[in-house]
Design a protein around this motif. Structure first.
Motif, PDB file in Angstrom:
ATOM      1  N   PHE A 138       3.661 -13.640  -2.165  1.00  0.00           N
ATOM      2  CA  PHE A 138       2.368 -13.188  -2.675  1.00  0.00           C
ATOM      3  C   PHE A 138       1.900 -11.922  -1.965  1.00  0.00           C
ATOM      4  O   PHE A 138       1.423 -10.979  -2.607  1.00  0.00           O
ATOM      5  CB  PHE A 138       1.313 -14.282  -2.521  1.00  0.00           C
ATOM      6  N   TYR A 139       2.046 -11.864  -0.659  1.00  0.00           N
ATOM      7  CA  TYR A 139       1.571 -10.703   0.093  1.00  0.00           C
ATOM      8  C   TYR A 139       2.381  -9.450  -0.249  1.00  0.00           C
ATOM      9  O   TYR A 139       1.826  -8.357  -0.317  1.00  0.00           O
ATOM     10  CB  TYR A 139       1.625 -10.976   1.597  1.00  0.00           C
ATOM     11  N   GLU A 140       3.673  -9.615  -0.471  1.00  0.00           N
ATOM     12  CA  GLU A 140       4.502  -8.481  -0.856  1.00  0.00           C
ATOM     13  C   GLU A 140       4.124  -7.991  -2.252  1.00  0.00           C
ATOM     14  O   GLU A 140       4.018  -6.787  -2.498  1.00  0.00           O
ATOM     15  CB  GLU A 140       5.985  -8.843  -0.810  1.00  0.00           C
ATOM     16  N   ILE A 141       3.912  -8.918  -3.177  1.00  0.00           N
ATOM     17  CA  ILE A 141       3.511  -8.559  -4.540  1.00  0.00           C
ATOM     18  C   ILE A 141       2.136  -7.909  -4.528  1.00  0.00           C
ATOM     19  O   ILE A 141       1.910  -6.890  -5.195  1.00  0.00           O
ATOM     20  CB  ILE A 141       3.540  -9.809  -5.450  1.00  0.00           C
ATOM     21  N   GLU A 142       1.219  -8.473  -3.768  1.00  0.00           N
ATOM     22  CA  GLU A 142      -0.132  -7.923  -3.682  1.00  0.00           C
ATOM     23  C   GLU A 142      -0.108  -6.505  -3.099  1.00  0.00           C
ATOM     24  O   GLU A 142      -0.799  -5.611  -3.590  1.00  0.00           O
ATOM     25  CB  GLU A 142      -1.001  -8.818  -2.803  1.00  0.00           C
ATOM     26  N   GLY A 143       0.689  -6.271  -2.101  1.00  0.00           N
ATOM     27  CA  GLY A 143       0.794  -4.940  -1.515  1.00  0.00           C
ATOM     28  C   GLY A 143       1.399  -3.941  -2.484  1.00  0.00           C
ATOM     29  O   GLY A 143       0.932  -2.804  -2.586  1.00  0.00           O
ATOM     30  N   PHE A 144       2.417  -4.356  -3.234  1.00  0.00           N
ATOM     31  CA  PHE A 144       3.041  -3.464  -4.215  1.00  0.00           C
ATOM     32  C   PHE A 144       2.068  -3.120  -5.332  1.00  0.00           C
ATOM     33  O   PHE A 144       1.952  -1.962  -5.734  1.00  0.00           O
ATOM     34  CB  PHE A 144       4.307  -4.104  -4.777  1.00  0.00           C
ATOM     35  N   VAL A 145       1.353  -4.099  -5.840  1.00  0.00           N
ATOM     36  CA  VAL A 145       0.379  -3.852  -6.903  1.00  0.00           C
ATOM     37  C   VAL A 145      -0.746  -2.949  -6.403  1.00  0.00           C
ATOM     38  O   VAL A 145      -1.176  -2.022  -7.095  1.00  0.00           O
ATOM     39  CB  VAL A 145      -0.167  -5.181  -7.462  1.00  0.00           C
ATOM     40  N   GLY A 146      -1.210  -3.189  -5.178  1.00  0.00           N
ATOM     41  CA  GLY A 146      -2.251  -2.331  -4.609  1.00  0.00           C
ATOM     42  C   GLY A 146      -1.784  -0.899  -4.430  1.00  0.00           C
ATOM     43  O   GLY A 146      -2.520   0.052  -4.716  1.00  0.00           O
ATOM     44  N   PHE A 147      -0.555  -0.721  -3.992  1.00  0.00           N
ATOM     45  CA  PHE A 147       0.008   0.620  -3.838  1.00  0.00           C
ATOM     46  C   PHE A 147       0.112   1.315  -5.190  1.00  0.00           C
ATOM     47  O   PHE A 147      -0.259   2.471  -5.336  1.00  0.00           O
ATOM     48  CB  PHE A 147       1.379   0.535  -3.170  1.00  0.00           C
ATOM     49  N   CYS A 148       0.636   0.590  -6.193  1.00  0.00           N
ATOM     50  CA  CYS A 148       0.761   1.180  -7.536  1.00  0.00           C
ATOM     51  C   CYS A 148      -0.607   1.549  -8.092  1.00  0.00           C
ATOM     52  O   CYS A 148      -0.765   2.605  -8.718  1.00  0.00           O
ATOM     53  CB  CYS A 148       1.464   0.210  -8.476  1.00  0.00           C
ATOM     54  N   LEU A 149      -1.589   0.704  -7.879  1.00  0.00           N
ATOM     55  CA  LEU A 149      -2.940   1.000  -8.355  1.00  0.00           C
ATOM     56  C   LEU A 149      -3.490   2.253  -7.692  1.00  0.00           C
ATOM     57  O   LEU A 149      -4.084   3.114  -8.357  1.00  0.00           O
ATOM     58  CB  LEU A 149      -3.859  -0.191  -8.087  1.00  0.00           C
ATOM     59  N   ALA A 150      -3.276   2.384  -6.394  1.00  0.00           N
ATOM     60  CA  ALA A 150      -3.771   3.563  -5.682  1.00  0.00           C
ATOM     61  C   ALA A 150      -3.083   4.829  -6.175  1.00  0.00           C
ATOM     62  O   ALA A 150      -3.724   5.877  -6.339  1.00  0.00           O
ATOM     63  CB  ALA A 150      -3.546   3.395  -4.179  1.00  0.00           C
ATOM     64  N   VAL A 151      -1.783   4.763  -6.446  1.00  0.00           N
ATOM     65  CA  VAL A 151      -1.060   5.937  -6.928  1.00  0.00           C
ATOM     66  C   VAL A 151      -1.469   6.281  -8.354  1.00  0.00           C
ATOM     67  O   VAL A 151      -1.723   7.440  -8.684  1.00  0.00           O
ATOM     68  CB  VAL A 151       0.464   5.704  -6.842  1.00  0.00           C
ATOM     69  N   LEU A 152      -1.552   5.269  -9.213  1.00  0.00           N
ATOM     70  CA  LEU A 152      -1.875   5.517 -10.611  1.00  0.00           C
ATOM     71  C   LEU A 152      -3.325   5.948 -10.819  1.00  0.00           C
ATOM     72  O   LEU A 152      -3.644   6.559 -11.831  1.00  0.00           O
ATOM     73  CB  LEU A 152      -1.567   4.277 -11.450  1.00  0.00           C
ATOM     74  N   MET A 153      -4.201   5.655  -9.893  1.00  0.00           N
ATOM     75  CA  MET A 153      -5.600   6.100 -10.010  1.00  0.00           C
ATOM     76  C   MET A 153      -5.716   7.605  -9.811  1.00  0.00           C
ATOM     77  O   MET A 153      -6.749   8.190 -10.115  1.00  0.00           O
ATOM     78  CB  MET A 153      -6.489   5.373  -8.998  1.00  0.00           C
ATOM     79  N   GLY A 154      -4.660   8.236  -9.340  1.00  0.00           N
ATOM     80  CA  GLY A 154      -4.686   9.689  -9.165  1.00  0.00           C
ATOM     81  C   GLY A 154      -4.782  10.432 -10.482  1.00  0.00           C
ATOM     82  O   GLY A 154      -5.408  11.488 -10.566  1.00  0.00           O
ATOM     83  N   TRP A 155      -4.188   9.887 -11.537  1.00  0.00           N
ATOM     84  CA  TRP A 155      -4.221  10.576 -12.834  1.00  0.00           C
ATOM     85  C   TRP A 155      -5.639  10.643 -13.399  1.00  0.00           C
ATOM     86  O   TRP A 155      -6.103  11.728 -13.736  1.00  0.00           O
ATOM     87  CB  TRP A 155      -3.281   9.920 -13.819  1.00  0.00           C
ATOM     88  N   PRO A 156      -6.364   9.524 -13.519  1.00  0.00           N
ATOM     89  CA  PRO A 156      -7.731   9.650 -14.051  1.00  0.00           C
ATOM     90  C   PRO A 156      -8.656  10.413 -13.104  1.00  0.00           C
ATOM     91  O   PRO A 156      -9.551  11.135 -13.554  1.00  0.00           O
ATOM     92  CB  PRO A 156      -8.200   8.217 -14.244  1.00  0.00           C
ATOM     93  N   LEU A 157      -8.442  10.279 -11.813  1.00  0.00           N
ATOM     94  CA  LEU A 157      -9.285  11.022 -10.875  1.00  0.00           C
ATOM     95  C   LEU A 157      -9.054  12.520 -10.987  1.00  0.00           C
ATOM     96  O   LEU A 157      -9.991  13.309 -10.859  1.00  0.00           O
ATOM     97  CB  LEU A 157      -9.027  10.558  -9.444  1.00  0.00           C
ATOM     98  N   ARG A 158      -7.825  12.925 -11.242  1.00  0.00           N
ATOM     99  CA  ARG A 158      -7.550  14.352 -11.402  1.00  0.00           C
ATOM    100  C   ARG A 158      -8.233  14.883 -12.651  1.00  0.00           C
ATOM    101  O   ARG A 158      -8.773  15.972 -12.658  1.00  0.00           O
ATOM    102  CB  ARG A 158      -6.044  14.595 -11.497  1.00  0.00           C
ATOM    103  N   ARG A 159      -8.217  14.108 -13.716  1.00  0.00           N
ATOM    104  CA  ARG A 159      -8.903  14.544 -14.947  1.00  0.00           C
ATOM    105  C   ARG A 159     -10.410  14.601 -14.728  1.00  0.00           C
ATOM    106  O   ARG A 159     -11.086  15.468 -15.268  1.00  0.00           O
ATOM    107  CB  ARG A 159      -8.586  13.607 -16.097  1.00  0.00           C
ATOM    108  N   LEU A 160     -10.925  13.674 -13.953  1.00  0.00           N
ATOM    109  CA  LEU A 160     -12.369  13.633 -13.720  1.00  0.00           C
ATOM    110  C   LEU A 160     -12.819  14.729 -12.756  1.00  0.00           C
ATOM    111  O   LEU A 160     -13.825  15.393 -12.996  1.00  0.00           O
ATOM    112  CB  LEU A 160     -12.755  12.256 -13.160  1.00  0.00           C
ATOM    113  N   LEU A 161     -12.069  14.939 -11.689  1.00  0.00           N
ATOM    114  CA  LEU A 161     -12.496  15.849 -10.631  1.00  0.00           C
ATOM    115  C   LEU A 161     -11.773  17.182 -10.618  1.00  0.00           C
ATOM    116  O   LEU A 161     -12.219  18.123  -9.956  1.00  0.00           O
ATOM    117  CB  LEU A 161     -12.293  15.180  -9.261  1.00  0.00           C
ATOM    118  N   GLY A 162     -10.648  17.281 -11.322  1.00  0.00           N
ATOM    119  CA  GLY A 162      -9.836  18.491 -11.265  1.00  0.00           C
ATOM    120  C   GLY A 162     -10.434  19.653 -12.037  1.00  0.00           C
ATOM    121  O   GLY A 162     -11.311  19.502 -12.891  1.00  0.00           O
TER     122      GLY A 162
END
Length: 104
Positions: free
Chosen positions: A67-91
């Motif tokens: 569970f901790y490994e899966i949770e860490g991977f999902v959290g990492f993916c979420l943090a990376v993928l949030m870069g796309w909408p943030l770039r559109r919003l703030l870029g």
């Protein structure tokens, strides 16, 4: 008539900044692949430790093996993928600083 030698893709010794010389090893193939193998090995090692020494869990989701490994991977993916909408919003557009306006 002088012959011009073709320039190679790697910079000549005199074109490399002295402060950059200690970090040239980072451009090697093994240095680019090393983080994948290091973090992958650490994830597998943590999974083995979890099997050998289970944590004292209180929730039902914590009972899932890895569970901790899966949770860490999902959290990492979420943090990376949030870069796309943030770039559109703030870029800004690429030519933002080249635009001429009334306030020049």
């Amino acid at each position: 008539m002088s012959k011009e030698t073709p320039k190679s893709e790697t910079p000549a010794e005199d074109e490399i900044h002295p402060a950059a010389r200690p970090f040239l090893w980072l451009d090697s193939k093994w240095a680019k692949k090393a983080p994948f193998w290091i973090f992958g090995g650490l994830a597998i090692l943590m999974l083995v430790f979890e099997v050998l020494n289970p944590f004292h869990r209180t929730g039902k989701w914590y009972e899932v093996l890895g569970f901790y490994e899966i949770e860490g991977f999902v959290g990492f993916c979420l943090a990376v993928l949030m870069g796309w909408p943030l770039r559109r919003l703030l870029g800004r557009k690429e030519d933002y600083y080249d635009q001429e306006g009334d306030n020049d």
